[in-house]
Design an enzyme around this catalytic site. Structure first.
Site, mmCIF file in Angstrom:
data_model
loop_
_atom_site.group_PDB
_atom_site.id
_atom_site.type_symbol
_atom_site.label_atom_id
_atom_site.label_comp_id
_atom_site.label_asym_id
_atom_site.label_seq_id
_atom_site.Cartn_x
_atom_site.Cartn_y
_atom_site.Cartn_z
ATOM 1 N N GLU A 35 -18.439 -82.874 -27.559
ATOM 2 C CA GLU A 35 -19.165 -83.390 -28.729
ATOM 3 C C GLU A 35 -18.283 -83.372 -29.982
ATOM 4 O O GLU A 35 -18.703 -82.935 -31.054
ATOM 5 C CB GLU A 35 -20.458 -82.601 -28.956
ATOM 6 C CG GLU A 35 -21.498 -82.844 -27.884
ATOM 7 C CD GLU A 35 -22.858 -82.266 -28.213
ATOM 8 O OE1 GLU A 35 -23.865 -82.894 -27.848
ATOM 9 O OE2 GLU A 35 -22.924 -81.186 -28.821
ATOM 10 N N GLU A 95 -25.677 -84.614 -21.013
ATOM 11 C CA GLU A 95 -26.595 -83.515 -21.290
ATOM 12 C C GLU A 95 -27.988 -84.085 -21.517
ATOM 13 O O GLU A 95 -28.311 -84.551 -22.616
ATOM 14 C CB GLU A 95 -26.157 -82.710 -22.522
ATOM 15 C CG GLU A 95 -24.910 -81.881 -22.313
ATOM 16 C CD GLU A 95 -24.639 -80.939 -23.479
ATOM 17 O OE1 GLU A 95 -25.546 -80.748 -24.328
ATOM 18 O OE2 GLU A 95 -23.521 -80.404 -23.549
#
Length: 587
Positions: A158, A234
């Protein structure tokens, strides 16, 4: 050997389209003897892949060291995944977030403030390469094209939510490739245009992280990547909890509906988490968005498989959804059974302030060092200084406390300075006597700009009174060796409850490999061990009210429980209950 690659619209295994149906399972949050059980239950839910992060700080507590023992035996974990007939995704960071202490970045990494963390800076990249070379030496032989289970490796984590240093990302990807990784590489970012743009790399598959509005977010991902398979790396099916808050859950029906939408669009998925497990020891992280909020010990995450490894209604619902899109095994895991219920009196208390030499070796300092400056960067330390101020009330102040300091004067409790409450000053009844501060690091920030911040006492300690102000100097500091605490009774004859941190112990009988749930009601704040295995922190603040005791930790017959109470042990009795109690839900 099998060939796994990225096609125009699909993942391809030996040239044939294949969908990744993955679940997150962190080997470092599950006892190794439970790994096969959790992996098997993932397969029974219909998953074909297991994903895991790799925590740099756990494997490398000191630079140049790379541990692979016990719960850190990544190779054993990946081999078990392969033996179950499943694939694996490895996400080695170097940053992982994961509600893990400092997001997985080791404390020693920040010793030099000039090191450019998570950017293209020579010294940082040298340390990253040392780490990735070590971890990928474990992973590379277990890639699918060498007969192993690993099909994907992730670059950073991320990154678009943190920075936009493309040269840094490219350098990390190059390090991974040079380390022998031949399977496809991926990045992951939240499906926000700015994050996908900043965190992606040409030639590396972009994936996304989200838990709702699946169709919309897949469209955003596709806008940044015209070809290649769509994947949610995710799929957030729950959330984590923080001390002082409520226990987070998500609607089973809504989560299942979003998963169905995602799979109906032809996307691949990694369910985060399939099984959260437990942040054993003192490994939980924290968040700080203006207010510091440490994460609890349980990482149950409201996942399909709960903290103890039992299937939940979400497990059944997800299995039903997956069955609409892919074959699932006929077998179901056994339903939950209650854990043993029993109690045992805690006894033989050893008070820290009465015999501090038994708890660790002191070092001398002019000013108070930070915890990071002490050998081993302890999570808990005792600071002592002799005050020679006026025999009248004074104000004690600290520049900043990270994260908690219990204050004593001549052995008597005065108060607590807590970072969460932005408290950094209190009144002492007098300015002379022995000042003792019990300082605790409650977890390193794992997300945002405060990653890697120094812990302990920040800035000078001062006494202020009508006659002026003075800096407190001449400190004796004792880092507490928590790994050695269960053997404390061999090092001291002092007994009896007293003010300040106190160690207690009890014995209880059990059958071998029976899991337990230790209920901590009637206790204050502290840490617990069973047979030397650190279960983690408890705190009356909640929401978590039980600590999970893995079955493999429990011995046949006599077992030992050790508790370090940092606050007040109102009811010195250990109670084991039938199931986890994770606290009240969100209204």
């Amino acid at each position: 050997m099998p060939d796994f690659r990225i096609g125009e619209a699909d993942f391809l295994l030996d040239g044939e389209p294949v969908r990744i149906l993955s679940g997150s399972l962190h080997y470092f949050r599950v006892h190794p003897d439970d790994w096969a059980d959790r992996i098997g239950k993932a397969r029974l839910m219909g998953l074909n892949t297991i994903e895991t992060y790799v925590p740099w700080n756990a494997h490398s507590p000191r630079r140049g060291e790379f541990r692979t023992d016990g719960m850190l035996d990544l190779a054993r974990f990946l081999r078990l995944v392969g033996e179950a007939g499943m694939h694996a995704i490895v996400r080695p960071g170097p940053f992982i977030c994961a509600e893990w202490d400092r997001g997985g970045l080791p404390t020693w990494l920040f010793a030099d403030p000039e090191v450019g963390v998570r950017r293209h800076e020579k010294r940082f990249l040298e340390m990253v390469e040392e780490y990735l070379d070590a971890v990928l030496a474990v992973v590379a032989p277990l890639q699918v094209d060498r007969g192993g289970p690993v099909v994907l490796v992730q670059v950073e984590n991320e990154y678009g939510a943190f920075g936009d240093d493309r040269a840094y990302l490219e350098a990390v990807a190059d390090i991974i490739r040079r380390a022998g990784i031949t399977v496809p590489l991926v990045t992951v970012d939240q499906p926000v245009d700015e994050m996908l743009a900043a965190g992606g790399l040409d030639g590396v598959l972009r994936t996304a992280s989200f838990g709702s509005r699946s169709a919309e977010r897949l469209r955003t991902l596709r806008a940044h990547q015209s070809t290649g398979p769509l994947m949610c790396m995710e799929f957030w099916d729950g959330w984590f909890d923080q001390w002082g808050s409520h226990h987070h859950t998500t609607s089973v029906e809504q989560a299942a509906e979003e998963l169905d939408t995602l799979l109906a669009a032809g996307a691949s998925v990694n369910v985060y988490m399939f099984h959260g497990g437990t942040s054993f020891g003192l490994t939980s992280g924290a968040n700080d968005k203006g207010t510091y909020r440490p994460t609890i010990t349980s990482y149950d995450y409201d996942a399909p498989l709960d903290e103890a490894g039992d299937p939940t209604p979400k497990y059944v619902a997800f299995r039903d959804v997956i069955a609409r899109h892919s074959p699932v095994p006929d077998e179901l895991p056994a339903p939950r059974t209650p854990a043993p219920e029993l109690s045992a009196a805690l006894g033989e208390p050893v008070p820290l302030l009465a015999d501090p030499d038994a708890w660790g070796t002191a070092t001398e300092h002019d000013g108070p060092p930070t915890l990071d400056e002490l050998d081993g960067s302890p999570k808990l330390a005792v600071y002592v200084a002799d005050l020679a101020g006026p025999d009248a009330p004074v104000v004690l102040s600290v520049g900043e406390v990270r994260d908690r300091a219990a204050v004593f004067l001549d052995g008597d409790p005065v108060g607590v300075l807590e970072r969460e409450h932005h408290a950094h000053a209190l009144v002492l009844p007098r300015g002379r006597g022995r000042l003792t501060l019990v300082v605790e690091d409650q977890g390193g920030v794992n997300y945002g700009p405060r990653i890697g911040e120094t812990k302990g006492l920040i800035g000078p300690v001062r006494l202020s009174h009508p006659g002026g102000a003075e800096e407190v100097r001449g400190w004796s500091v004792r880092a507490l060796d928590l790994d050695a605490l269960p053997s404390l009774w061999d090092r001291t004859d002092v007994r009896g409850a007293g003010p300040g941190p106190t160690a207690w112990r009890a014995t209880f009988d059990a059958q071998a490999s029976e899991r337990h749930f230790l209920h901590t009601s009637g206790w204050g704040k502290g840490i617990a061990w069973v047979n030397g295995f650190c279960l983690g922190r408890y705190w009356r603040r909640g929401p978590q009210q039980t600590l999970f005791v893995p079955g493999p930790v429990v011995r046949e017959g006599r077992n030992e429980l050790v508790v370090l109470e940092l606050d007040v042990m109102a009811d010195p009795v250990a109670r084991f209950v039938a199931a986890a109690v994770l606290g009240p839900l969100e209204p």
